[in-house]
Motif scaffolding. Structure first.
Motif, PDB file in Angstrom:
ATOM      1  N   TYR A  30       6.958   5.265   6.714  1.00  9.04           N
ATOM      2  CA  TYR A  30       7.972   4.678   7.710  1.00  9.04           C
ATOM      3  C   TYR A  30       7.168   3.651   8.620  1.00  9.04           C
ATOM      4  O   TYR A  30       6.177   4.042   9.066  1.00  9.04           O
ATOM      5  N   VAL A  31       7.911   2.938   9.044  1.00 11.33           N
ATOM      6  CA  VAL A  31       7.456   2.025  10.212  1.00 11.33           C
ATOM      7  C   VAL A  31       8.625   2.182  11.345  1.00 11.33           C
ATOM      8  O   VAL A  31       9.596   1.572  10.926  1.00 11.33           O
ATOM      9  N   ASN A  32       8.126   2.536  12.561  1.00 13.84           N
ATOM     10  CA  ASN A  32       9.234   2.735  13.591  1.00 13.84           C
ATOM     11  C   ASN A  32       9.308   1.125  14.080  1.00 13.84           C
ATOM     12  O   ASN A  32       8.624   0.803  14.779  1.00 13.84           O
ATOM     13  N   ILE A  33      10.479   0.291  13.894  1.00 12.31           N
ATOM     14  CA  ILE A  33      10.281  -1.144  14.359  1.00 12.31           C
ATOM     15  C   ILE A  33      10.782  -1.115  15.993  1.00 12.31           C
ATOM     16  O   ILE A  33      10.374  -2.271  16.546  1.00 12.31           O
ATOM     17  N   ASN A  83       0.674  -1.167   0.017  1.00 15.32           N
ATOM     18  CA  ASN A  83      -0.028  -0.054   0.163  1.00 15.32           C
ATOM     19  C   ASN A  83       0.919   1.296   0.009  1.00 15.32           C
ATOM     20  O   ASN A  83       0.356   2.371   0.003  1.00 15.32           O
ATOM     21  N   ASN A  84       2.150   1.150   0.137  1.00  9.65           N
ATOM     22  CA  ASN A  84       3.003   2.400   0.100  1.00  9.65           C
ATOM     23  C   ASN A  84       4.231   2.159  -1.000  1.00  9.65           C
ATOM     24  O   ASN A  84       4.827   1.233  -0.953  1.00  9.65           O
ATOM     25  N   LYS A  85       4.229   3.168  -2.020  1.00  7.24           N
ATOM     26  CA  LYS A  85       5.090   3.013  -3.254  1.00  7.24           C
ATOM     27  C   LYS A  85       6.672   2.707  -2.458  1.00  7.24           C
ATOM     28  O   LYS A  85       7.445   1.993  -2.891  1.00  7.24           O
ATOM     29  N   ILE A  86       6.849   3.742  -1.539  1.00  5.93           N
ATOM     30  CA  ILE A  86       8.203   3.557  -1.001  1.00  5.93           C
ATOM     31  C   ILE A  86       8.098   3.488   0.610  1.00  5.93           C
ATOM     32  O   ILE A  86       7.101   4.573   1.092  1.00  5.93           O
ATOM     33  N   ILE A  87       8.667   2.390   1.131  1.00 11.41           N
ATOM     34  CA  ILE A  87       8.251   2.355   2.608  1.00 11.41           C
ATOM     35  C   ILE A  87       9.669   1.795   3.443  1.00 11.41           C
ATOM     36  O   ILE A  87      10.398   1.236   2.590  1.00 11.41           O
ATOM     37  N   ILE A  88      10.010   2.399   4.411  1.00 11.49           N
ATOM     38  CA  ILE A  88      11.182   2.126   5.095  1.00 11.49           C
ATOM     39  C   ILE A  88      10.677   1.543   6.553  1.00 11.49           C
ATOM     40  O   ILE A  88      10.147   2.280   7.356  1.00 11.49           O
ATOM     41  N   TYR A  89      11.417   0.600   6.767  1.00 11.07           N
ATOM     42  CA  TYR A  89      11.223  -0.044   8.080  1.00 11.07           C
ATOM     43  C   TYR A  89      12.804   0.470   8.801  1.00 11.07           C
ATOM     44  O   TYR A  89      13.848  -0.047   8.514  1.00 11.07           O
ATOM     45  N   MET A  90      12.486   1.103   9.992  1.00  7.03           N
ATOM     46  CA  MET A  90      13.530   1.958  10.635  1.00  7.03           C
ATOM     47  C   MET A  90      13.654   1.996  11.996  1.00  7.03           C
ATOM     48  O   MET A  90      12.603   1.612  12.642  1.00  7.03           O
ATOM     49  N   LYS A  91      14.892   2.181  12.630  1.00  7.54           N
ATOM     50  CA  LYS A  91      14.991   2.347  14.000  1.00  7.54           C
ATOM     51  C   LYS A  91      14.532   3.956  14.353  1.00  7.54           C
ATOM     52  O   LYS A  91      15.187   4.837  13.854  1.00  7.54           O
ATOM     53  N   GLY A  92      13.347   4.124  15.069  1.00  8.91           N
ATOM     54  CA  GLY A  92      12.965   5.457  15.224  1.00  8.91           C
ATOM     55  C   GLY A  92      12.243   6.282  14.045  1.00  8.91           C
ATOM     56  O   GLY A  92      11.505   5.472  13.401  1.00  8.91           O
ATOM     57  N   THR A  93      12.346   7.420  14.041  1.00  7.03           N
ATOM     58  CA  THR A  93      11.175   8.142  13.124  1.00  7.03           C
ATOM     59  C   THR A  93      12.429   8.762  12.272  1.00  7.03           C
ATOM     60  O   THR A  93      13.501   9.333  12.332  1.00  7.03           O
ATOM     61  N   GLU A  95       8.908   0.431  17.935  1.00  5.42           N
ATOM     62  CA  GLU A  95       7.494   0.542  18.524  1.00  5.42           C
ATOM     63  C   GLU A  95       6.691  -0.792  18.122  1.00  5.42           C
ATOM     64  O   GLU A  95       5.487  -0.804  18.617  1.00  5.42           O
ATOM     65  N   ASP A  96       7.266  -1.549  17.407  1.00  4.66           N
ATOM     66  CA  ASP A  96       6.304  -2.738  16.909  1.00  4.66           C
ATOM     67  C   ASP A  96       7.388  -3.963  16.997  1.00  4.66           C
ATOM     68  O   ASP A  96       7.823  -4.236  16.077  1.00  4.66           O
ATOM     69  N   ASN A  97       7.258  -4.978  18.257  1.00  5.24           N
ATOM     70  CA  ASN A  97       8.105  -5.987  18.357  1.00  5.24           C
ATOM     71  C   ASN A  97       7.907  -6.939  17.183  1.00  5.24           C
ATOM     72  O   ASN A  97       8.686  -7.805  17.148  1.00  5.24           O
ATOM     73  N   ASP A  98       6.539  -7.227  16.993  1.00  7.60           N
ATOM     74  CA  ASP A  98       6.166  -8.178  15.984  1.00  7.60           C
ATOM     75  C   ASP A  98       6.839  -7.991  14.599  1.00  7.60           C
ATOM     76  O   ASP A  98       7.336  -9.097  14.066  1.00  7.60           O
ATOM     77  N   ILE A  99       6.661  -6.903  14.086  1.00  8.23           N
ATOM     78  CA  ILE A  99       7.482  -6.578  12.916  1.00  8.23           C
ATOM     79  C   ILE A  99       8.939  -6.639  13.021  1.00  8.23           C
ATOM     80  O   ILE A  99       9.509  -7.154  12.099  1.00  8.23           O
ATOM     81  N   ARG A 100       9.279  -6.072  14.134  1.00  5.61           N
ATOM     82  CA  ARG A 100      10.818  -6.133  14.312  1.00  5.61           C
ATOM     83  C   ARG A 100      11.296  -7.770  14.330  1.00  5.61           C
ATOM     84  O   ARG A 100      12.398  -8.024  13.692  1.00  5.61           O
TER      85      ARG A 100
END
Length: 103
Positions: free
Chosen positions: A50-53, A15-25, A55-60
């Protein structure tokens, strides 16, 4: 792997053309690699989600298994993994990343 988390990851990536899974924001990255990746994305003036990993242990926990990529950040474009900060930096320095992200 948790199917619920995998479905959430797939939905975010698709659902997002560009997405970054990162530490922080993007405004407050919590590691140097995430900071470098965000700097590159901002310098190319592209919109990204972005997704702050942290804040989401499951995704991390699940994303490295899903992507077969062990580290963060992870950058996806149009549903495909580009890689981490090292690959992103190399593509940026070769002036290929802008062509990819603006295609």
């Amino acid at each position: 792997m948790s199917q619920e988390t995998i479905n959430k990851i797939k939905e975010q990536i698709n659902n997002n053309k560009i997405i970054i899974y990162m530490k922080g924001t993007p405004d407050y990255p919590m590691c140097g690699f995430s900071a470098k990746a965000v700097y590159i994305l901002k310098s190319l003036n592209v919109d990204f989600f972005y997704v702050n990993i942290l804040e989401d242990n499951d995704i991390r926990k699940e994303l490295p298994l899903y992507s077969n990529w062990p580290t963060f950040p992870q950058i996806y474009f149009k549903g495909n993994l580009i890689g981490g900060a090292d690959i992103m930096t190399e593509l940026y320095e070769n002036e290929e990343l802008e062509k990819i992200l603006k295609s």
